[in-house]
Design a protein around this motif. Structure first.
Motif, PDB file in Angstrom:
ATOM      1  N   UNK A  17       0.919  -1.183   0.021  1.00  8.95           N
ATOM      2  CA  UNK A  17      -0.065   0.014  -0.110  1.00  8.95           C
ATOM      3  C   UNK A  17       0.860   1.326   0.091  1.00  8.95           C
ATOM      4  N   UNK A  18       0.203   2.289  -0.371  1.00  8.42           N
ATOM      5  CA  UNK A  18       1.010   3.654  -0.699  1.00  8.42           C
ATOM      6  C   UNK A  18       0.274   4.654   0.505  1.00  8.42           C
ATOM      7  N   UNK A  19       0.906   5.853   0.455  1.00  8.02           N
ATOM      8  CA  UNK A  19       0.316   6.936   1.355  1.00  8.02           C
ATOM      9  C   UNK A  19      -1.066   7.209   0.615  1.00  8.02           C
ATOM     10  N   UNK A  34      -4.738  15.296  -0.236  1.00  6.06           N
ATOM     11  CA  UNK A  34      -3.298  14.851   0.276  1.00  6.06           C
ATOM     12  C   UNK A  34      -2.227  15.307  -0.917  1.00  6.06           C
ATOM     13  N   UNK A  35      -1.203  15.623  -0.615  1.00  8.10           N
ATOM     14  CA  UNK A  35      -0.237  16.139  -1.348  1.00  8.10           C
ATOM     15  C   UNK A  35       1.060  15.160  -1.281  1.00  8.10           C
ATOM     16  N   UNK A  36       1.279  14.712  -0.215  1.00 13.02           N
ATOM     17  CA  UNK A  36       2.411  13.861  -0.054  1.00 13.02           C
ATOM     18  C   UNK A  36       2.542  13.350   1.380  1.00 13.02           C
ATOM     19  N   UNK A  46       2.799  10.161  -2.617  1.00 13.21           N
ATOM     20  CA  UNK A  46       1.617   9.225  -2.555  1.00 13.21           C
ATOM     21  C   UNK A  46       1.861   7.819  -3.068  1.00 13.21           C
ATOM     22  N   UNK A  47       2.600   7.819  -4.264  1.00  8.69           N
ATOM     23  CA  UNK A  47       2.627   6.691  -4.960  1.00  8.69           C
ATOM     24  C   UNK A  47       3.663   5.619  -4.653  1.00  8.69           C
ATOM     25  N   UNK A 187      13.804   8.798  -9.240  1.00  8.66           N
ATOM     26  CA  UNK A 187      13.481   8.130  -7.844  1.00  8.66           C
ATOM     27  C   UNK A 187      12.442   8.709  -7.398  1.00  8.66           C
ATOM     28  N   UNK A 188      12.093   9.938  -7.583  1.00  8.67           N
ATOM     29  CA  UNK A 188      11.018  10.433  -7.108  1.00  8.67           C
ATOM     30  C   UNK A 188      11.390  11.248  -5.893  1.00  8.67           C
ATOM     31  N   UNK A 189      10.655  11.881  -5.133  1.00  7.92           N
ATOM     32  CA  UNK A 189       9.026  11.623  -4.963  1.00  7.92           C
ATOM     33  C   UNK A 189       8.671  12.740  -5.840  1.00  7.92           C
ATOM     34  N   UNK A 190       7.248  12.748  -5.980  1.00 12.52           N
ATOM     35  CA  UNK A 190       6.265  13.702  -6.724  1.00 12.52           C
ATOM     36  C   UNK A 190       5.133  14.068  -6.136  1.00 12.52           C
TER      37      UNK A 190
END
Length: 649
Positions: A17-19, A34-36, A46-47, A187-190
């Motif tokens: 699961x992700x955020x 949610x943004x992050x 979030x991904x 690598x992210x994050x975004x």
């Protein structure tokens, strides 16, 4: 799997699961806002899949600044996409654009490009326009893990991406991020989508950058951008940037004729002009007066020394990369002096010392030389030859705390004199496991403990920074915030049990036996050059009367007043004040304007009325604004200015 929420509650989720999944499980409104997130204290998007048992906090649009590194990185991707669309509109195919790295940095991001034709500064507003259009498309960011082979296939035209992929260790995830038709290795994050990105951004500049920082590699074009959560923050940042340009000590140094760096003399070797020399000498006189009150003795040491001196001290080879190469002289090797302390140790050891002689406080404005890379040189703040306001105190162990506290008091006084009262205190200690440090573990433990005890005794807030110690001992650094909010490491105090041991120096104790002294290294300014550069910017060139190289300009209204103006100048000069007369053919207002531009703090205007009454009209400039007084008695004013000069008011 499960995650732990800020209130301690446990949330059960599917494996992987992700955020975003966690936000959806709590409620659809939260998922939309949610943004992050943070996972075990680390900022994630979030991904990204969360580890089992992670403590998470969701970041929403209520506090977007908490996700600043994410939205800056995402805006970098939007800019990269916009650059691609910009060149496609010019008729270039998509594979004509190749991309290096593009990380987020403080206040913004940068992206390196290999472009079919260079971007010009005047192209940046158009790139910004395309970026805002992409943001308006509300494109979802998606994340995909791929194999090495899939990654290489994704970027067949781009040698930089190919090299990055080939260089990734086995087992490290290779991830692609996509928004719309733009895909990049990352690598992210975004952020979740472009529509949630803040619009408070600006493309600032372009420059050349070697691929992977290696001068043997191709030069790419680097584009810089800045971004903030709100337009107000962006406006404040741009204003501060403009103010920093206005205060730039290199610019003011030229305008006020303080110093030059002449390529015929050498990079990083400043030449002090008469005005700058006055400023520098005022600084040294001020500190020498303070040192005299505290029992320091002045010494002078040469600019070179035998290599064996620095081998014994440990500066060579510990600092070999930052020193100039040795010089052959009569079958011996000498080196430009990188440090003053070994010379002071030899002065201490020049005669027997008794416990009654200690502490011995040796002070010197000593010039030292360090090899700095050409690209790192910067006006006065990063040079190759500079003068340290150095002193070394040799004391008995029972005297150490008192001496350390006195140096601490002196350094705080010095900084406060220049209005540098926003100070952070940083204790530099060893880094565990490093082979950088010399000496006995017990002495290191003792020195670190003594510094912390001294700082705590006077109630100063401090942080402990592992790895910041000198190779011979721990230190206390004074990190000063200037009027622009920038931090500078200035003064330093170091406790050293190791150089006395390396040089085998002693004093005779009350018991008649030999004992080892402790050394304190201290430099309240740090380096005169660096301190002066920072001081120029701190004051914006508007120095207080005592520091100003040109203190007083006397302005006669007409030629017939020149003789009176010159007589006043002579009296001020005889009293020890720096005064000049503007006897040019310019009109009075032009003379005032010239003095203003030269940042002369006091202007005295004289005409018929002033001459008749032995008076002057006074115009003073300061950061707080101008002050004007008419019909001031000259004798009264001279005494007032002299008092301000002597007391450094």
């Amino acid at each position: 799997m499960h995650v732990v929420l800020p209130d301690g509650k446990q949330l059960d989720l599917q494996q992987g699961a992700t955020a975003l999944d966690a936000a959806k499980a709590i409620g659809p409104r939260l998922a939309g806002d949610a943004l992050a997130a943070t996972s075990n204290g680390e900022l994630v998007d979030l991904l990204t899949p969360l580890p089992d048992g992670a403590a998470i906090t969701l970041i929403t649009k209520k506090n977007p600044a908490d996700a600043a590194p994410l939205f800056r990185h995402s805006l970098g991707h939007v800019m990269s996409q916009a650059v691609g669309e910009f060149y496609r509109a010019k008729g270039y195919p998509g594979d004509a654009i190749k991309r290096g790295v593009g990380p987020s940095i403080e206040h913004g991001w940068y992206q390196d490009f290999d472009l079919p034709e260079p971007l010009r500064e005047e192209d940046l507003p158009e790139i910004e326009r395309i970026m805002r259009e992409i943001i308006g498309r509300n494109l979802e960011f998606s994340r995909r893990e791929v194999s090495r082979a899939e990654g290489l296939v994704q970027f067949p035209h781009d040698p930089y991406k190919q090299e990055l992929i080939e260089g990734l260790p086995d087992g490290e995830p290779i991830t692609l991020y996509q928004q719309g038709d733009y895909i990049d290795l990352c690598r992210g994050p975004h952020f979740p989508n472009t529509g949630k990105l803040p619009q408070a951004f600006k493309l600032m500049s372009t420059s050349g950058a070697y691929w992977r920082g290696n001068e043997k590699n191709p030069i790419l074009q680097r584009v810089y951008g800045v971004a903030f959560a709100t337009q107000k923050e962006l406006d404040e940042y741009l204003h501060a940037l403009e103010e920093a340009r206005r205060r730039d000590h290199r610019k003011l140094g030229k305008e006020l004729e303080l110093f030059i760096i002449d390529p015929m003399v050498g990079k990083g070797l400043p030449l002090w002009l008469p005005n700058g020399t006055v400023l520098r000498e005022e600084l040294s006189t001020f500190l020498k007066e303070q040192q005299f009150k505290r029992g320091y003795q002045g010494v002078i040491t040469p600019n070179i020394g035998n290599l064996e001196l620095y081998r014994t001290s440990g500066h060579y080879p510990y600092y070999a990369e930052s020193q100039f190469n040795p010089i052959e002289v009569d079958d011996e090797q000498y080196m430009l002096k990188p440090m003053n302390c070994p010379h002071h140790v030899r002065i201490y050891d020049a005669k027997p010392r008794s416990y009654r002689d200690l502490p011995v406080r040796l002070a010197e404005f000593g010039t030292v030389y360090r090899y700095e890379q050409s690209g790192e040189l910067n006006g006065l703040t990063r040079v190759r030859g500079f003068t340290q306001d150095d002193a070394h105190i040799f004391c008995r162990p029972d005297q150490l705390k008192k001496e350390f506290l006195d140096v601490l008091d002196l350094t705080v006084l010095v900084l406060g004199t220049f209005g540098m009262n926003d100070v952070r205190f940083r204790v530099g200690v060893r880094e565990s496991g490093s082979d950088k440090y010399v000496g006995d573990e017990a002495n290191w433990d003792l020195a670190e403990r003594q510094i912390i005890e001294a700082v705590e005794e006077v109630g100063l807030p401090y942080t402990v920074e592992p790895g910041d110690a000198a190779f011979y001992g721990p230190k206390l650094d004074f990190v000063v915030k200037d009027v622009l909010g920038r931090e500078w490491q200035l003064g330093t105090i170091q406790v050293d049990y190791n150089l006395p041991e390396r040089f085998d120096i002693h004093y005779t104790g009350e018991d008649g036996q030999e004992h080892r002294p402790v050394m304190i290294h201290r430099a309240p300014f740090g380096s005169v050059e660096r301190f002066t550069g920072i001081l120029i910017e701190h004051y914006g060139g508007d120095f207080p009367l005592w520091l100003a190289p040109r203190q007083i300009m006397i302005i006669p209204i007409a030629d017939r007043h020149n003789a009176y103006a010159e007589s006043l100048r002579q009296e001020l000069h005889d009293a020890g004040l720096r005064a000049e007369v503007d006897d040019s053919s310019n009109r009075m207002q032009a003379k005032v304007r010239t003095a203003e531009l030269s940042k002369i703090p006091v202007m005295l205007v004289v005409g018929d009325q002033e001459e008749a009454g032995r008076q002057v009209s006074v115009r003073e400039r300061s950061p707080e604004g101008h002050r004007e007084r008419k019909g001031v008695g000259f004798d009264e004013l001279r005494g007032e200015l002299l008092e301000r000069y002597k007391t450094r008011g």
